[in-house]
Design an enzyme around this catalytic site. Structure first.
Site, PDB file in Angstrom:
ATOM      1  N   ASN A   1       0.878  -1.175   0.000  1.00 36.62           N
ATOM      2  CA  ASN A   1       0.000   0.000   0.000  1.00 36.62           C
ATOM      3  C   ASN A   1       0.917   1.226   0.000  1.00 36.62           C
ATOM      4  O   ASN A   1       1.491   1.571   1.033  1.00 36.62           O
ATOM      5  CB  ASN A   1      -0.884  -0.030   1.249  1.00 36.62           C
TER       6      ASN A   1
ATOM      7  N   LYS B   1       0.208   4.229  -0.279  1.00 41.50           N
ATOM      8  CA  LYS B   1      -0.431   5.425   0.307  1.00 41.50           C
ATOM      9  C   LYS B   1      -0.189   6.630  -0.614  1.00 41.50           C
ATOM     10  O   LYS B   1      -0.146   6.451  -1.827  1.00 41.50           O
ATOM     11  CB  LYS B   1       0.078   5.643   1.742  1.00 41.50           C
TER      12      LYS B   1
ATOM     13  N   HIS C   1      -9.410   1.280   5.215  1.00 38.29           N
ATOM     14  CA  HIS C   1      -8.109   1.460   5.862  1.00 38.29           C
ATOM     15  C   HIS C   1      -8.283   2.406   7.058  1.00 38.29           C
ATOM     16  O   HIS C   1      -9.091   3.331   7.003  1.00 38.29           O
ATOM     17  CB  HIS C   1      -7.099   2.031   4.861  1.00 38.29           C
TER      18      HIS C   1
ATOM     19  N   GLU D   1      -6.662   4.813   8.038  1.00 38.20           N
ATOM     20  CA  GLU D   1      -6.487   6.241   7.704  1.00 38.20           C
ATOM     21  C   GLU D   1      -7.761   6.807   7.084  1.00 38.20           C
ATOM     22  O   GLU D   1      -8.120   7.957   7.315  1.00 38.20           O
ATOM     23  CB  GLU D   1      -5.264   6.402   6.782  1.00 38.20           C
TER      24      GLU D   1
ATOM     25  N   GLU E   1      -5.043  -4.726  10.810  1.00 38.08           N
ATOM     26  CA  GLU E   1      -4.012  -3.713  11.002  1.00 38.08           C
ATOM     27  C   GLU E   1      -4.273  -2.964  12.305  1.00 38.08           C
ATOM     28  O   GLU E   1      -5.084  -2.030  12.333  1.00 38.08           O
ATOM     29  CB  GLU E   1      -4.020  -2.710   9.846  1.00 38.08           C
TER      30      GLU E   1
ATOM     31  N   GLY F   1       2.817   2.585  10.796  1.00 40.74           N
ATOM     32  CA  GLY F   1       3.745   3.694  10.607  1.00 40.74           C
ATOM     33  C   GLY F   1       4.460   4.122  11.873  1.00 40.74           C
ATOM     34  O   GLY F   1       5.102   5.166  11.914  1.00 40.74           O
TER      35      GLY F   1
ATOM     36  N   SER G   1       3.826  -1.875  10.345  1.00 37.47           N
ATOM     37  CA  SER G   1       5.287  -1.908  10.499  1.00 37.47           C
ATOM     38  C   SER G   1       5.906  -3.256  10.131  1.00 37.47           C
ATOM     39  O   SER G   1       6.863  -3.705  10.765  1.00 37.47           O
ATOM     40  CB  SER G   1       5.690  -1.507  11.919  1.00 37.47           C
TER      41      SER G   1
HETATM   42  P1  13P Z   1       3.239   0.599   7.692  1.00 40.69           P
HETATM   43  O1  13P Z   1       3.757  -0.692   7.096  1.00 40.69           O
HETATM   44  O2  13P Z   1       3.952   1.808   7.180  1.00 40.69           O
HETATM   45  O3  13P Z   1       3.165   0.528   9.182  1.00 40.69           O
HETATM   46  O4  13P Z   1       1.733   0.762   7.171  1.00 40.69           O
HETATM   47  C1  13P Z   1       0.856  -0.296   7.292  1.00 40.69           C
HETATM   48  C2  13P Z   1      -0.373   0.016   6.525  1.00 40.69           C
HETATM   49  O5  13P Z   1      -1.128   0.899   6.891  1.00 40.69           O
HETATM   50  C3  13P Z   1      -0.633  -0.755   5.304  1.00 40.69           C
HETATM   51  O6  13P Z   1      -1.919  -0.533   4.829  1.00 40.69           O
END
Ligand code: 13P
Length: 251
Positions: A9, A11, A95, A97, A167, A173, A213
């Site tokens: 992903n 982003k 997601h 976010e 997640e 992150g 992560s």
């Molecule tokens: P990270 O791997 O940067 O922690 O992000 C995970 C994520 O949100 C994947 O959709």
């Protein structure tokens, strides 16, 4: 048969040149791999360029979001038909976010899952608790609600109809990964829920990815858990070498 799926992903990262370079890097290393399945989810404008490069390889294309309606006055939104027309096979939905920043509700997320489920694409439904919820002992309750609401009236007849991504929000992150045991405990619970909603046989075949992560150094241990069937990778998917390291760990 349950499939191991590693998805990147990206982003809101990459411009067109970076997207091409990153895709080429991935294709060079893992473009012929069938196990695990590999999906790239670049930002919308990069989808056609990424598609051109992965054409003829085993790497597949996914979108980071989608709208629940087919067409109309929804400025800034993208439909399943549009995504399919540029070669997307998957769409990430719900997601954390999107939930936190863009205030997407379980009800809206459910509409999107229903829409993608009725298209030729496969939804990747994201769920996960916040740090506060975990600390209050509400992890299982939150996950159960997100699964039940997100999958409300969603017809699943085989394990390939849907992907779930667990997640934990506190691990995204932040560099903080759930321990393999913490993740496995929730994954096993999710599979149990899926067994109640559908059938235990179908639940056995549904891919449940872990996200938060994930990096080459922790991927093997996470992916080695019985109910962890892949990874949804953010930061580490922006470096071909790291992303491919995770794919190797899932091989
Ligand atoms: P990270 O791997 O940067 O922690 O992000 C995970 C994520 O949100 C994947 O959709």
């Amino acid at each position: 048969m349950r499939r191991m799926i590693i998805a990147g992903n990206w982003k809101m990262h990459t411009d067109i040149e970076e997207a091409r370079k990153l895709t080429l890097g991935v294709v060079e290393k893992v473009g012929g791999k069938t196990e695990p399945a590999v999906i790239l989810c670049p930002p919308y404008p990069m989808l056609p360029a990424v598609k051109d490069i992965i054409e003829g390889t085993t790497v597949q294309l996914g979108a980071q979001n989608v709208h629940s309606e087919d067409k109309g006055a929804f400025t800034g939104e993208i439909s399943t038909d549009m995504l399919q027309s540029v070669g997307c096979n998957f769409a990430i939905i719900g997601h954390s976010e999107r939930r936190a920043i863009f205030k997407e509700t379980d009800e809206f997320i459910n509409k999107k899952v229903l829409k993608v489920n009725s298209s030729l694409m496969i939804p990747i439904l994201c769920i996960g608790e916040t740090l506060g919820e975990r600390e209050e002992g509400l992890t299982f309750q939150r996950v159960e609600q997100q699964i039940k609401d997100g999958l409300n009236e969603v017809v699943v007849t085989t394990g390939n109809d849907i992907v779930i991504a667990y997640e934990p929000v506190w691990a995204i992150g932040t560099g903080k990964t759930a321990t393999p045991e913490q993740a496995e405990e929730v994954h096993a619970y999710i599979r149990e829920l899926l067994g109640e909603i559908y059938t235990p046989e179908i639940a056995q075949d549904i891919t449940i990815q872990y996200g938060g992560s994930v990096k080459p150094s922790n991927a093997s241990e996470l992916l080695g858990q019985p109910n962890i069937d892949g990874a949804l990778v953010g930061g580490a998917s922006l470096k071909a070498e790291d992303f491919c390291g995770i794919i190797e760990a899932g091989s």
